[in-house]
Design a protein around this motif. Sequence first.
Motif, PDB file in Angstrom:
ATOM      1  N   GLU A  72       0.829  -1.210   0.000  1.00 38.02           N
ATOM      2  CA  GLU A  72       0.000   0.000   0.000  1.00 38.02           C
ATOM      3  C   GLU A  72       0.859   1.254   0.000  1.00 38.02           C
ATOM      4  O   GLU A  72       0.531   2.250  -0.635  1.00 38.02           O
ATOM      5  CB  GLU A  72      -0.944   0.013   1.201  1.00 38.02           C
ATOM      6  N   ARG A  73       1.987   1.195   0.688  1.00 34.94           N
ATOM      7  CA  ARG A  73       2.866   2.363   0.740  1.00 34.94           C
ATOM      8  C   ARG A  73       3.448   2.665  -0.640  1.00 34.94           C
ATOM      9  O   ARG A  73       3.483   3.804  -1.085  1.00 34.94           O
ATOM     10  CB  ARG A  73       3.982   2.098   1.757  1.00 34.94           C
ATOM     11  N   ASN A  75       2.234   1.662  -3.637  1.00 30.42           N
ATOM     12  CA  ASN A  75       1.141   2.080  -4.522  1.00 30.42           C
ATOM     13  C   ASN A  75       0.705   3.509  -4.227  1.00 30.42           C
ATOM     14  O   ASN A  75       0.410   4.282  -5.144  1.00 30.42           O
ATOM     15  CB  ASN A  75      -0.049   1.132  -4.395  1.00 30.42           C
ATOM     16  N   GLY A  76       0.666   3.877  -2.952  1.00 32.22           N
ATOM     17  CA  GLY A  76       0.291   5.243  -2.589  1.00 32.22           C
ATOM     18  C   GLY A  76       1.307   6.263  -3.069  1.00 32.22           C
ATOM     19  O   GLY A  76       0.942   7.323  -3.585  1.00 32.22           O
ATOM     20  N   ARG A  77       2.590   5.939  -2.938  1.00 28.47           N
ATOM     21  CA  ARG A  77       3.623   6.870  -3.408  1.00 28.47           C
ATOM     22  C   ARG A  77       3.566   7.026  -4.920  1.00 28.47           C
ATOM     23  O   ARG A  77       3.691   8.134  -5.447  1.00 28.47           O
ATOM     24  CB  ARG A  77       5.002   6.375  -2.971  1.00 28.47           C
ATOM     25  N   LEU A 145      -0.080   7.304   4.311  1.00 26.92           N
ATOM     26  CA  LEU A 145      -1.041   6.307   3.816  1.00 26.92           C
ATOM     27  C   LEU A 145      -2.327   6.970   3.327  1.00 26.92           C
ATOM     28  O   LEU A 145      -2.857   6.633   2.272  1.00 26.92           O
ATOM     29  CB  LEU A 145      -1.355   5.286   4.913  1.00 26.92           C
ATOM     30  N   TRP A 146      -2.819   7.941   4.102  1.00 29.74           N
ATOM     31  CA  TRP A 146      -4.059   8.624   3.692  1.00 29.74           C
ATOM     32  C   TRP A 146      -3.854   9.467   2.438  1.00 29.74           C
ATOM     33  O   TRP A 146      -4.715   9.511   1.560  1.00 29.74           O
ATOM     34  CB  TRP A 146      -4.607   9.471   4.836  1.00 29.74           C
ATOM     35  N   GLY A 148      -1.763   8.814   0.045  1.00 27.49           N
ATOM     36  CA  GLY A 148      -1.700   7.846  -1.046  1.00 27.49           C
ATOM     37  C   GLY A 148      -3.074   7.342  -1.434  1.00 27.49           C
ATOM     38  O   GLY A 148      -3.387   7.188  -2.620  1.00 27.49           O
ATOM     39  N   ARG A 149      -3.922   7.089  -0.448  1.00 31.69           N
ATOM     40  CA  ARG A 149      -5.296   6.627  -0.736  1.00 31.69           C
ATOM     41  C   ARG A 149      -6.077   7.695  -1.488  1.00 31.69           C
ATOM     42  O   ARG A 149      -6.798   7.391  -2.445  1.00 31.69           O
ATOM     43  CB  ARG A 149      -5.999   6.271   0.572  1.00 31.69           C
ATOM     44  N   MET A 152      -4.908   7.820  -5.076  1.00 33.37           N
ATOM     45  CA  MET A 152      -5.489   6.729  -5.862  1.00 33.37           C
ATOM     46  C   MET A 152      -6.916   7.072  -6.271  1.00 33.37           C
ATOM     47  O   MET A 152      -7.306   6.882  -7.434  1.00 33.37           O
ATOM     48  CB  MET A 152      -5.472   5.419  -5.055  1.00 33.37           C
TER      49      MET A 152
END
Length: 172
Positions: A72-73, A75-77, A145-146, A148-149, A152
């Motif tokens: 997730e990290r 993909n978020g970056r 994380l937020w 990155g979300r 997306m």
Amino acid sequence: MATMMAMNSFVGVAVLPRGSAGGFGADSLPALGRRGLVVRAQTEGPSAPPPNKPKASTSIWDAMAFSGPAPERINGRLAMVGFVTALAVEAGRGDGLLLQLGSGTGQAWFAYSVAVLSVASLVPLLQGESAEGRAGAIMNANAELWNGRFAMLGLVALAATEIITGAPFINV
């Protein structure tokens, strides 16, 4: 028999009658007529040793697992870089997100960005560091994380806007 208890908050010492301290064998029975004191010390504040945290696993398989710290990290970056880049290209050339994806002109840059950000994200994890350990007051792991979300979701919103309206989000 009255239980006496004195507490000194500075040192964290509690003084209890020996019979009420529990489990010291025959000496702790009040019927024997022995009266003694048990002193229990408690550590408070910064003098307490930090709890032993297990070191993070340094296996690539553990880092890239579905519930691992990396997917997730990373993909978020990548989404954060992609969202800003997509908006910059729309503003600069007027090409919408779908036109950018369809033209294929940025595929080499995309592959390069994926490789660099993935390696840069994995190296600290494989050395046993965590994102939470390097976090500051404002730039913390939860905020990353937020962000990155939301990035997306922003990419999906850019594509949906272009599909629904037939025009890029930024109309130049």
